[in-house]
Motif scaffolding. Structure first.
Motif, PDB file in Angstrom:
ATOM      1  N   ASP A  59      95.446  83.414  26.838  1.00  0.00           N
ATOM      2  CA  ASP A  59      94.329  84.368  26.949  1.00  0.00           C
ATOM      3  C   ASP A  59      93.113  83.729  27.610  1.00  0.00           C
ATOM      4  OD1 ASP A  59      95.885  86.302  25.780  1.00  0.00           O
ATOM      5  OD2 ASP A  59      94.867  86.258  23.842  1.00  0.00           O
ATOM      6  N   ILE A  60      92.818  82.501  27.243  1.00  0.00           N
ATOM      7  CA  ILE A  60      91.664  81.803  27.835  1.00  0.00           C
ATOM      8  C   ILE A  60      91.908  81.542  29.316  1.00  0.00           C
ATOM      9  CG2 ILE A  60      90.399  79.616  27.842  1.00  0.00           C
ATOM     10  CD1 ILE A  60      90.724  79.669  24.718  1.00  0.00           C
ATOM     11  N   ALA A  61      93.093  81.061  29.662  1.00  0.00           N
ATOM     12  CA  ALA A  61      93.411  80.798  31.064  1.00  0.00           C
ATOM     13  C   ALA A  61      93.325  82.081  31.885  1.00  0.00           C
ATOM     14  CB  ALA A  61      94.796  80.174  31.186  1.00  0.00           C
ATOM     15  N   PHE A  62      93.800  83.177  31.334  1.00  0.00           N
ATOM     16  CA  PHE A  62      93.760  84.458  32.039  1.00  0.00           C
ATOM     17  C   PHE A  62      92.317  84.895  32.273  1.00  0.00           C
ATOM     18  CE2 PHE A  62      94.378  89.131  32.300  1.00  0.00           C
ATOM     19  CZ  PHE A  62      95.268  89.156  33.368  1.00  0.00           C
ATOM     20  N   ALA A  63      91.465  84.737  31.267  1.00  0.00           N
ATOM     21  CA  ALA A  63      90.050  85.110  31.402  1.00  0.00           C
ATOM     22  C   ALA A  63      89.339  84.240  32.432  1.00  0.00           C
ATOM     23  CB  ALA A  63      89.335  85.013  30.058  1.00  0.00           C
ATOM     24  N   ARG A  64      89.771  83.010  32.564  1.00  0.00           N
ATOM     25  CA  ARG A  64      89.091  82.073  33.464  1.00  0.00           C
ATOM     26  C   ARG A  64      89.653  82.096  34.887  1.00  0.00           C
ATOM     27  NH1 ARG A  64      89.035  76.327  31.410  1.00  0.00           N
ATOM     28  NH2 ARG A  64      87.157  76.146  32.662  1.00  0.00           N
ATOM     29  N   ARG A  65      90.633  82.934  35.161  1.00  0.00           N
ATOM     30  CA  ARG A  65      91.307  82.900  36.456  1.00  0.00           C
ATOM     31  C   ARG A  65      90.445  83.387  37.612  1.00  0.00           C
ATOM     32  NH1 ARG A  65      92.202  87.771  34.573  1.00  0.00           N
ATOM     33  NH2 ARG A  65      92.715  89.490  35.965  1.00  0.00           N
ATOM     34  N   ASP A  66      89.462  84.243  37.354  1.00  0.00           N
ATOM     35  CA  ASP A  66      88.576  84.711  38.424  1.00  0.00           C
ATOM     36  C   ASP A  66      87.209  85.041  37.853  1.00  0.00           C
ATOM     37  OD1 ASP A  66      88.631  87.380  37.395  1.00  0.00           O
ATOM     38  OD2 ASP A  66      90.378  87.868  38.604  1.00  0.00           O
ATOM     39  N   SER A  67      86.371  85.650  38.657  1.00  0.00           N
ATOM     40  CA  SER A  67      84.972  85.852  38.259  1.00  0.00           C
ATOM     41  C   SER A  67      84.724  87.110  37.447  1.00  0.00           C
ATOM     42  CB  SER A  67      84.090  85.871  39.503  1.00  0.00           C
ATOM     43  OG  SER A  67      84.442  86.991  40.320  1.00  0.00           O
ATOM     44  N   HIS A  68      85.758  87.842  37.066  1.00  0.00           N
ATOM     45  CA  HIS A  68      85.567  89.083  36.321  1.00  0.00           C
ATOM     46  C   HIS A  68      85.479  88.873  34.810  1.00  0.00           C
ATOM     47  CE1 HIS A  68      85.842  91.829  39.670  1.00  0.00           C
ATOM     48  NE2 HIS A  68      86.761  91.019  40.170  1.00  0.00           N
ATOM     49  N   ALA A  69      85.629  87.635  34.361  1.00  0.00           N
ATOM     50  CA  ALA A  69      85.574  87.356  32.929  1.00  0.00           C
ATOM     51  C   ALA A  69      85.072  85.939  32.699  1.00  0.00           C
ATOM     52  CB  ALA A  69      86.957  87.536  32.290  1.00  0.00           C
ATOM     53  N   ILE A  70      84.662  85.710  31.466  1.00  0.00           N
ATOM     54  CA  ILE A  70      84.167  84.392  31.071  1.00  0.00           C
ATOM     55  C   ILE A  70      84.405  84.226  29.574  1.00  0.00           C
ATOM     56  CG2 ILE A  70      81.820  85.223  30.575  1.00  0.00           C
ATOM     57  CD1 ILE A  70      80.787  82.545  31.774  1.00  0.00           C
ATOM     58  N   VAL A  71      84.600  83.009  29.163  1.00  0.00           N
ATOM     59  CA  VAL A  71      84.620  82.686  27.742  1.00  0.00           C
ATOM     60  C   VAL A  71      83.320  81.939  27.476  1.00  0.00           C
ATOM     61  CG1 VAL A  71      85.805  81.480  25.876  1.00  0.00           C
ATOM     62  CG2 VAL A  71      87.141  82.532  27.734  1.00  0.00           C
ATOM     63  N   LEU A  72      82.537  82.465  26.565  1.00  0.00           N
ATOM     64  CA  LEU A  72      81.265  81.851  26.194  1.00  0.00           C
ATOM     65  C   LEU A  72      81.411  81.154  24.852  1.00  0.00           C
ATOM     66  CD1 LEU A  72      78.949  84.866  27.074  1.00  0.00           C
ATOM     67  CD2 LEU A  72      79.243  82.765  28.407  1.00  0.00           C
ATOM     68  N   ILE A 132      81.514  73.464  18.580  1.00  0.00           N
ATOM     69  CA  ILE A 132      81.517  74.880  18.952  1.00  0.00           C
ATOM     70  C   ILE A 132      81.497  75.694  17.668  1.00  0.00           C
ATOM     71  CG2 ILE A 132      82.855  76.716  20.038  1.00  0.00           C
ATOM     72  CD1 ILE A 132      83.818  74.589  22.065  1.00  0.00           C
ATOM     73  N   VAL A 133      80.485  76.548  17.527  1.00  0.00           N
ATOM     74  CA  VAL A 133      80.289  77.297  16.292  1.00  0.00           C
ATOM     75  C   VAL A 133      80.428  78.810  16.480  1.00  0.00           C
ATOM     76  CG1 VAL A 133      78.914  75.507  15.155  1.00  0.00           C
ATOM     77  CG2 VAL A 133      77.774  77.219  16.606  1.00  0.00           C
ATOM     78  N   ALA A 134      80.545  79.281  17.728  1.00  0.00           N
ATOM     79  CA  ALA A 134      80.737  80.708  17.987  1.00  0.00           C
ATOM     80  C   ALA A 134      81.340  80.882  19.378  1.00  0.00           C
ATOM     81  CB  ALA A 134      79.417  81.470  17.889  1.00  0.00           C
ATOM     82  N   THR A 135      82.065  81.993  19.558  1.00  0.00           N
ATOM     83  CA  THR A 135      82.677  82.296  20.846  1.00  0.00           C
ATOM     84  C   THR A 135      82.614  83.789  21.132  1.00  0.00           C
ATOM     85  OG1 THR A 135      84.890  82.693  19.941  1.00  0.00           O
ATOM     86  CG2 THR A 135      84.388  80.433  20.631  1.00  0.00           C
ATOM     87  N   ALA A 136      82.754  84.119  22.407  1.00  0.00           N
ATOM     88  CA  ALA A 136      82.981  85.486  22.847  1.00  0.00           C
ATOM     89  C   ALA A 136      83.662  85.428  24.206  1.00  0.00           C
ATOM     90  CB  ALA A 136      81.678  86.273  22.953  1.00  0.00           C
ATOM     91  N   MET A 137      84.713  86.193  24.370  1.00  0.00           N
ATOM     92  CA  MET A 137      85.359  86.357  25.668  1.00  0.00           C
ATOM     93  C   MET A 137      84.829  87.670  26.236  1.00  0.00           C
ATOM     94  SD  MET A 137      89.421  86.640  26.580  1.00  0.00           S
ATOM     95  CE  MET A 137      89.799  84.991  25.999  1.00  0.00           C
ATOM     96  N   VAL A 138      84.299  87.619  27.453  1.00  0.00           N
ATOM     97  CA  VAL A 138      83.642  88.784  28.040  1.00  0.00           C
ATOM     98  C   VAL A 138      84.261  89.055  29.406  1.00  0.00           C
ATOM     99  CG1 VAL A 138      81.419  89.821  28.604  1.00  0.00           C
ATOM    100  CG2 VAL A 138      81.511  87.926  26.981  1.00  0.00           C
ATOM    101  N   HIS A 188      84.036  99.203  35.749  1.00  0.00           N
ATOM    102  CA  HIS A 188      83.416 100.396  35.173  1.00  0.00           C
ATOM    103  C   HIS A 188      82.630 100.084  33.905  1.00  0.00           C
ATOM    104  CE1 HIS A 188      82.836 104.588  34.142  1.00  0.00           C
ATOM    105  NE2 HIS A 188      83.423 104.385  32.979  1.00  0.00           N
ATOM    106  N   ARG A 189      83.170  99.184  33.107  1.00  0.00           N
ATOM    107  CA  ARG A 189      82.512  98.832  31.846  1.00  0.00           C
ATOM    108  C   ARG A 189      82.841  97.391  31.492  1.00  0.00           C
ATOM    109  NH1 ARG A 189      86.427 102.634  30.449  1.00  0.00           N
ATOM    110  NH2 ARG A 189      84.842 104.198  30.101  1.00  0.00           N
ATOM    111  N   GLY A 190      82.056  96.874  30.577  1.00  0.00           N
ATOM    112  CA  GLY A 190      82.299  95.534  30.077  1.00  0.00           C
ATOM    113  C   GLY A 190      83.020  95.588  28.742  1.00  0.00           C
ATOM    114  N   TRP A 191      83.749  94.537  28.468  1.00  0.00           N
ATOM    115  CA  TRP A 191      84.482  94.410  27.209  1.00  0.00           C
ATOM    116  C   TRP A 191      84.207  93.038  26.612  1.00  0.00           C
ATOM    117  CZ3 TRP A 191      87.444  98.073  24.829  1.00  0.00           C
ATOM    118  CH2 TRP A 191      87.738  99.226  25.566  1.00  0.00           C
ATOM    119  N   VAL A 192      84.220  92.960  25.304  1.00  0.00           N
ATOM    120  CA  VAL A 192      84.071  91.679  24.622  1.00  0.00           C
ATOM    121  C   VAL A 192      85.212  91.537  23.612  1.00  0.00           C
ATOM    122  CG1 VAL A 192      82.463  92.523  22.848  1.00  0.00           C
ATOM    123  CG2 VAL A 192      82.470  90.117  23.440  1.00  0.00           C
TER     124      VAL A 192
END
Length: 142
Positions: free
Chosen positions: A35-48, A56-62, A67-71
């Motif tokens: 899931d992390i590798a997939f999110a990092r594959r291009d500029s449409h997503a990021i793991v924060l 590391i004490v908190a995360t969010a995959m965005v 059309h819309r954003g997802w977290v």
């Protein structure tokens, strides 16, 4: 100690997976590394991540779909709860989307998770009275 948010970096996997397990958001049918590798594959997503010291004490995959954003994978270390970290990581997720021109953000919450629903409602999220349908496709349909 100060907490700062940043993008996921190579080498964070162990801490992130441990956090997701401790926070109870990991599911056996989802491979965190995939899931992390997939999110990092291009500029449409990021793991924060939110980091205190080197922990590391908190995360969010965005991500955004045009059309819309997802977290997803919003997690706070159980030992660091009630310190505003959930709000901190969600604010970072919202800023990332706004910077990309996205004006609508959505997330999924399991129906029985009332405490988390209350948290998101406190942040201004509302139940849109929609139903999420899912179908496994490709190799996942196996």
């Amino acid at each position: 100690m100060d907490t700062a948010t940043r993008a996921y970096r190579d080498g964070d996997l162990g801490q992130v997976v441990a956090l997701w397990n401790a926070a109870g958001i990991a599911r056996p049918w989802n491979d965190p590394a995939k899931d992390i590798a997939f999110a990092r594959r291009d500029s449409h997503a990021i793991v924060l991540v939110a980091e205190t010291g080197r922990r590391i004490v908190a995360t969010a995959m965005v991500g955004e779909d045009g059309h819309r954003g997802w977290v997803y994978y919003v997690a706070v270390d159980p030992q660091h709860r009630d310190r505003g970290l959930g709000r901190l990581i969600m604010d970072a997720a919202e800023r990332w989307l706004v910077a990309r021109g996205v004006w609508k953000m959505q997330l999924l919450v399991r129906e029985e998770n009332v405490a988390v629903r209350d948290f998101y409602e406190h942040l201004g999220y509302r139940d849109t009275r929609t139903i999420c349908l899912q179908k496994l496709i490709g190799d996942a349909a196996g």
